[in-house]
Design an enzyme around this catalytic site. Structure first.
Site, PDB file in Angstrom:
ATOM      1  N   GLU A  45     -55.543  16.371 -14.676  1.00  0.00           N
ATOM      2  CA  GLU A  45     -56.057  14.998 -14.780  1.00  0.00           C
ATOM      3  C   GLU A  45     -55.399  14.206 -15.908  1.00  0.00           C
ATOM      4  OE1 GLU A  45     -58.123  13.583 -12.650  1.00  0.00           O
ATOM      5  OE2 GLU A  45     -58.613  15.377 -11.489  1.00  0.00           O
ATOM      6  N   PHE A 104     -68.505  22.200  -4.438  1.00  0.00           N
ATOM      7  CA  PHE A 104     -68.872  23.017  -3.276  1.00  0.00           C
ATOM      8  C   PHE A 104     -67.984  22.782  -2.056  1.00  0.00           C
ATOM      9  CE2 PHE A 104     -72.972  22.804  -5.653  1.00  0.00           C
ATOM     10  CZ  PHE A 104     -73.002  24.145  -6.004  1.00  0.00           C
ATOM     11  N   GLU A 110     -55.493   7.376  -9.372  1.00  0.00           N
ATOM     12  CA  GLU A 110     -54.827   8.143  -8.309  1.00  0.00           C
ATOM     13  C   GLU A 110     -53.315   7.971  -8.370  1.00  0.00           C
ATOM     14  OE1 GLU A 110     -56.478  10.344  -6.982  1.00  0.00           O
ATOM     15  OE2 GLU A 110     -58.458   9.565  -7.518  1.00  0.00           O
TER      16      GLU A 110
END
Length: 699
Positions: A513, A617, A484
Site C-alpha cells: 500500500e 474473508f 488505485e
C-alpha cells in the site's frame, strides 16, 4: 509490443485459452468456461509432469519454464476472476463455481511439487544469480513450504481439502455480499422523505428508480430509489433529514449477508476454523503467525504494538470529537443530541463540518468532473515521474462501454505500459470497493524480446454520469482514484525483468500500500489540485477559499477515522491469533471486547459488519488488514521527503520523484521493502510523518 499483438482469436478458438496478450473481452461467454478450464488443466498437467522429469536446478531449466506454466494458468484464471468482479452474472458464477475446484487443485499440485522445491533449494546455492533472481528463488522455497510441500499422507490430504474449502467459502462470501447489497433498496415517493438530499443524489436515485422500472422517475418529482451501493448510501447518511430512514438504511447496511440464505456467519466460523487447522498443519501456532511469515512485520506482537501506538495517539481525540459533535447537535436543538447513534454521526458530522469550515462536499462535486480529474492526475504523473499518459481507447477490447484504455510513454515517447480504467459503480454486476489488478506483467528475458509491457486494471465504484453530466466526483472519490493509480504505477513502472518480482509481485503484503497511499497525499497539493479542480460547466477553477477549507478540514474527526481502522485491524488480528472457533466466545463477543478499547461508540447488537468484511474473508487481507497502517507509516514518511525539499521547488520535486520512481516504483519485489525504502529515504521509516499528517502530532 509483443504482449498486445494478440487482441482476438479465430472463431473456432475458445478465447479463454489464448493465454497471452490482451484478453478479448468482446468474445468471452460463460458457456466457454468449463471446456476451456478442462483443456487448460490437461495441457498444463502434461507440461508440469514433463518439467518435473527433465528440469535441472538452473534458472533457465527450472525458473523460466515454471514461470511459463504459472503465467499460462494465471492468464486464464486472472481473466475469469476479473470478470467475476466486474461483470458478475448467475451464468458466470455457476461456471466459475464448477471449475474452481479443478483450478485450486492444480495450483496446489504446482505449489507442492517436491521436484521443483528441491530444484529451487539447489538453485539457491547458485552465487551467479542476480538479487532479483535470489529473491524469487527464496520466495519460491518459502511459498512451497507454506503451501504444504513438506506434508505427507493424511496431513497433506487434509491440507489440500482445506485449500479447496477455503476457496469455495471465499467465493460464497463474496457472492452473498453482492446479492445482499443488491437485494435491499428504499423507495421514496414524497418530498418529506427526500428532505435534505442534494441534487446529485436525487438524480442518482431517480436514475436507479428508472433502472428498476419506474420509467417516469425524475430528480425533481421522484420516485427515488436509495440503495446500499456506496455512491447512494454514503450521501444519504450524510444529508437525509429523516432520522428514521437513516436508521433503516444504516441497519440494512451493517446487517448485510447476516441472515437467511445469504448469512455469512457460518462461513466466517468455518473459515476461521479451517485457517487455524491449516496453520497447525504447517507448524504455526496461529493463522496470524502463518500470515505474517510472508509479510514485512516481524511478528503479531509488532503489529499489535503499532495498533496500540495509533490507538493511544487517537483515542482521546476521538472522545473529544464525539463530545463536540453532541454539543453541536444540542446547539441545533436536535432531540437526538444526548443519545447520538451510528446513523446520526455522518449527518451531524457533515453539518458540523459545513459550519466549522463552511465546506460542503456536494458543492465541491461540480469542480471534480472525472475527465478533469484524470488530466490533473496525469499531469502529476508527468511532473513527478517524467511519464506521459494518453487515451488509447479502441486499441483493446473492453468488458463494458464505460471502460477506458490508456497508454503510458516515457520521456522519449516510447511505450512503457497500458491500463484499463473502469470508474463507475454498477451494483447489479460489479462488486463494491476499488482495486488494481494485473492484466499483463512485465517480462524482459530471453523468452521475451523486446520487453513485454505491463497492463493494469484500475477499478473504482464512483458516482456514475447522470442526466447528461459527466461523473461529478466527491473529494473522497478523487482520493480513491489517486490511491488505485498508485498501485497501478508500481505495476506499470517496474524495471524488473522477471515476472516473479516485477511490479507488485513478491512485494510483502504490508508494503504494497506504500505507493497507493503515497499518491493520496498529492490530492491536497496546490499545483495538483488546481490543475484538476475546474467547474464542469464554466471551467472556473476551485475558489482559493475552498482550497483553504479543504486543507483546514483534512483532519476533521481524524481521531475517529484512525480508531475505526485500528478497530478493523485489531479485530482481524484477534480473530486469527487468539479466537477459538466454536468455543465459548463468539466472533461478536470478540468484536464487543475489542470495541471497549478501540471505539468511543459501542457497536450495536445488530451490527454484523463482519459478515460483509470482504477484505479478510474474501480478499487477501486475512490477518493482514493492519497493512494499511503499516504501509501508511512508509507512505507518509516517503511523502515527507518531498515536503522537506519544498513541494513548490520544482527541480527538487522532480529529482525526488525520479528517485521514488527508480526505487519504490521500479524495484518491485526484487529487493526487500525495507531495503527499497532505505534506498529512497536514506534511513529507516518513522511514524512521525503519519501522526503529523493525521493531525495528531505538531510538526
Amino acid at each position: 509490443m509483443t504482449s498486445t499483438a494478440t487482441t482476438s482469436a479465430p472463431a473456432t478458438t475458445n478465447p479463454f485459452l489464448i493465454g497471452h496478450g490482451l484478453p478479448p473481452f468482446d468474445q468471452f461467454q460463460p458457456d466457454q468456461v468449463e471446456s476451456a478450464i478442462q483443456q487448460l488443466i490437461s495441457d498444463l498437467t502434461t507440461a508440469l509432469e514433463s518439467l518435473e522429469q527433465t528440469m535441472a536446478p538452473t534458472w533457465e531449466a527450472l525458473a523460466e519454464p515454471l514461470t511459463q506454466i504459472s503465467e499460462r494458468l494465471g492468464w486464464t484464471w486472472g481473466v475469469l476472476g476479473h470478470l467475476m468482479g466486474v461483470k458478475n452474472s448467475p451464468e458466470l458464477r455457476s461456471a466459475y463455481e464448477a471449475v474452481q475446484p479443478a483450478l485450486v487443485q492444480f495450483a496446489t499440485r504446482l505449489s507442492q511439487s517436491k521436484a521443483f522445491y528441491n530444484g529451487f533449494k539447489k538453485l539457491a546455492e547458485d552465487r551467479t544469480l542476480s538479487p532479483a533472481q535470489q529473491r524469487i528463488v527464496e520466495a519460491a522455497i518459502r511459498d512451497a513450504e507454506l503451501s504444504g510441500v513438506g506434508l505427507e499422507g493424511e496431513a497433506k490430504e487434509q491440507f489440500n481439502q482445506i485449500q479447496q474449502q477455503l476457496a469455495e467459502l471465499s467465493t460464497q462470501f463474496s457472492n452473498h455480499v453482492l446479492d445482499a447489497t443488491k437485494a435491499f433498496s428504499l423507495s421514496l415517493t414524497t418530498q418529506d422523505e427526500v428532505a435534505g438530499l442534494p441534487p446529485s443524489l436525487l438524480s442518482l436515485a431517480a436514475q436507479a428508480a428508472r433502472d428498476a422500472g419506474e420509467e417516469t422517475a425524475t430528480a425533481e418529482l421522484g420516485p427515488w430509489r436509495i440503495t446500499l451501493d456506496i455512491p447512494s448510501y454514503g450521501p444519504f447518511l450524510k444529508h437525509s433529514q429523516r432520522r428514521d430512514l437513516r436508521e433503516k438504511l444504516y441497519q440494512a447496511y451493517v446487517s448485510r449477508a447476516s441472515s437467511g440464505d445469504l448469512n455469512n456467519s457460518p462461513l466466517i466460523e468455518k473459515t476461521l476454523e479451517l485457517r487455524k487447522q491449516q496453520a497447525h498443519l504447517l507448524g504455526f501456532d496461529t493463522y496470524a503467525d502463518l500470515s505474517i511469515a510472508r509479510k514485512m512485520a516481524p511478528s503479531v506482537d509488532a503489529v499489535e504494538a503499532l495498533m496500540e501506538e495509533l490507538r493511544s495517539a487517537s483515542y482521546d481525540a476521538a472522545v473529544k470529537e464525539l463530545a463536540e459533535l453532541k454539543a453541536f447537535a444540542k446547539a441545533q436543538n436536535s432531540p437526538a443530541a444526548d443519545n447520538l447513534k451510528q446513523w446520526d454521526i455522518p449527518f451531524w458530522a457533515e453539518r458540523m463540518r459545513e459550519t466549522q469550515f463552511d465546506l460542503n462536499d456536494e458543492e465541491l462535486r461540480p469542480y471534480f468532473p472525472l475527465p478533469q480529474v484524470l488530466n490533473g492526475l496525469f499531469e502529476l504523473a508527468h511532473r513527478l515521474f517524467g511519464i506521459t499518459i494518453t487515451a488509447a481507447d479502441g486499441q483493446a477490447p473492453v468488458w463494458h462501454s464505460d471502460v477506458r484504455y490508456f497508454a503510458i510513454n516515457d520521456a522519449s515517447g516510447n511505450p512503457m505500459a497500458y491500463f484499463y480504467l473502469d470508474p463507475y459503480s454498477r451494483p447489479a454486476e460489479k462488486r463494491g470497493g476499488a482495486w488494481m489488478d494485473e492484466c499483463i506483467v512485465r517480462a524482459h528475458t530471453n523468452l521475451e524480446k523486446p520487453a513485454r509491457l505491463p497492463v493494469a486494471y484500475l477499478v473504482c465504484n464512483q458516482s456514475p454520469p447522470v442526466d447528461g453530466n459527466p461523473s461529478l466526483m466527491t473529494f473522497r472519490e478523487v482520493e480513491t482514484l489517486f490511491h488505485e493509480f498508485g498501485h497501478g504505477l508500481q505495476h506499470m513502472l517496474t524495471q524488473v525483468d522477471y515476472p516473479g518480482a516485477a511490479g507488485i509481485n513478491n512485494v510483502e503484503w504490508d508494503a504494497v500500500e506504500l505507493p497507493s497511499q503515497f499518491m493520496e497525499n498529492w490530492c491536497y497539493d496546490r499545483s495538483t489540485l488546481f490543475k484538476m479542480a475546474r467547474h464542469y460547466e464554466t471551467g472556473a477553477p476551485l475558489p482559493e477559499e475552498d482550497y483553504q477549507k479543504l486543507l483546514a478540514a483534512r483532519n476533521f474527526m481524524t481521531g475517529n477515522a484512525i480508531l475505526r481502522q485500528v478497530n478493523f485491524g485489531w479485530l482481524d488480528i484477534e480473530l486469527h491469533a487468539r479466537y477459538q472457533p466454536n468455543g465459548t466466545e463468539t466472533i461478536w463477543d470478540v468484536r464487543d471486547r475489542l470495541a471497549q478499547k478501540t471505539t468511543v461508540l459501542p457497536p450495536l447488537a445488530e451490527d454484523a459488519f463482519l459478515c460483509s468484511f470482504g477484505h479478510i474473508f474474501a480478499g487477501g487481507y486475512a490477518a493482514g488488514y493492519y497493512s494499511y497502517f503499516w504501509a501508511e507509516v512508509l507512505s507518509a514518511d516517503a511523502f515527507a521527503a518531498f515536503e522537506e525539499v519544498g513541494i513548490e521547488n520544482e527541480p527538487a520535486v522532480q529529482e525526488t520523484g525520479q528517485r521514488f520512481r527508480d526505487t519504490v516504483l521500479a524495484l518491485g519485489g526484487s529487493r526487500h521493502p525495507m531495503e527499497v525504502f532505505e534506498a529512497f529515504r536514506g534511513r529507516q521509516p518513522s511514524t512521525d510523518a503519519l501522526l503529523r499528517h493525521r493531525g495528531l502530532k505538531v510538526a
